[in-house]
Design an enzyme around this catalytic site. Sequence first.
Site, PDB file in Angstrom:
ATOM      1  N   SER A 284       0.807  -1.226   0.000  1.00 10.42           N
ATOM      2  CA  SER A 284       0.000   0.000   0.000  1.00 10.42           C
ATOM      3  C   SER A 284       0.836   1.269   0.000  1.00 10.42           C
ATOM      4  O   SER A 284       1.880   1.318   0.646  1.00 10.42           O
ATOM      5  CB  SER A 284      -0.903   0.005   1.244  1.00 10.42           C
ATOM      6  N   HIS A 381      -7.524  -0.830   5.703  1.00 13.78           N
ATOM      7  CA  HIS A 381      -7.057  -2.214   5.879  1.00 13.78           C
ATOM      8  C   HIS A 381      -7.210  -2.671   7.327  1.00 13.78           C
ATOM      9  O   HIS A 381      -7.519  -3.831   7.583  1.00 13.78           O
ATOM     10  CB  HIS A 381      -5.604  -2.338   5.422  1.00 13.78           C
TER      11      HIS A 381
END
Length: 451
Positions: A284, A381
Amino acid sequence: PVRSMEEILTRVVVPLPTYETREKSPPPPESNSVEFMHFYRSLEKEEKSQLLAKLSHDFGVDHKGVSELAGKLLDTQQRDLATILQVEDRLRYSLTPRYKQLLNHISRVESGVKFLVDLRADLLEIISSKDLNGTLKSLLSEWFSVGLLRLERITWQSPCEILQKISQYEAVHPVRNWTDIKRRVGPYRRCYAFTHAAMPGEPLVVLHVALTEDISDNIQSIVREFATLDSEEDVSKVNTAVFYSISSTQAGLQGVELGNVLIKRVVRELQSEFPHMSQFSSLSPIPGFSSWLQGLLSQHRKEGRVELLTDCEWGKVADVTNTTPDTNALDALRKLISTGDWTRSEHLVHILEPALMRLCAWYLYGEKRRGYALNPVANFHLQNGATMWRLNWHADTSPRGVANSCGIMVNYRYFLQETTSNSAAYMHNKIITATEQVLSLVSQFQKNSKL
Ligand SMILES: CC(C)(COP(=O)(O)OP(=O)(O)O)[C@@H](O)C(=O)NCCC(N)=O
């Protein structure tokens, strides 16, 4: 056109049928919904906001009726249960906003659902209609529940218009050309999207996956240097799925949590295609880290505090920038970070790595907004139950990567047996599950910066 707005709304947003006739009264003519949709689409942005505010305030819940029934319910408390249930059901019905029928009827006409998704996108820009937004969000959440979504795998054989949309919607690592998108759907890659029968041909949320032998620590190996192999010769070595980009495409579906559902669905899909796949992780970006750091440095500059780096690190920065290890070195560092020039000097990169990694670990783990992770990607997340698994130095060497997050990227890893409990711990107790690597960087930050 205010008069006509008032006139149209009064005609099209029919009053709620009485409790007695609520199941018998025929729905208003479909032409009402079609007319409303045409009228709304004809309005300017400003007029749309006016209409939505009016719809929400003047065509919502009949508050007087609700309070009368609430009073009646209080008087009924001593009565038998059947009577109480009766009055409660009347009260429940009276809490139905008048406009809810219109929303339901619109959802049944051609492209009505898409119209409502776009209408919610407009709503999200104006905050005055919280209840209208709430009603619409709960309707959309029902209509876009996982059972009604279709998982589509996008390949090089998919229709051009889908590939073109996937390229356009890509929000994390922009697609530059056909060769680029061909790689991203090619060998050792998977691209999945959720679609919905009510919005044919529209990918609602898109997930890009790299199939690898291990959890990637840099994005270049995924989106750049990849030599286009003609096919997936040997998938026996594939045991890891790296989610390197996820994007939702409909602003009006914000809050409907499609991304989380897609990740879980894709994990199941990959497990059936690769039964021995054992590692699932994101790679990410860390949008906002550089600007957060600049803010911190300028705040320290104002307060004349030269902390955040160790004295030794400040000394080296001063040497390299021909300044003195005080606010001059701090100014020099701010300039280097804002231009990204520090990446050109091996020496500076070597000096700054430990400091920037500590600062980034703190930014992801320590900086909060209402108790949850400040960084939106981390929050996403962590809500899904992922573990803040590994910070990666020199992970995104693109100008964008250096500018946004000093080139650092992070793996949020999905330990499948732990996501449910991790998500609950995060959502209810704001506990971030992180590895020893992250926690030690955080404690080094706390030791060094006396924050
Ligand atoms: C990360 C995304 C996909 C999460 O979407 P979703 O799961 O639907 O969450 P939400 O929008 O319902 O809060 C979404 O927030 C998004 O597209 N963000 C911008 C691109 C990115 N990946 O940060």
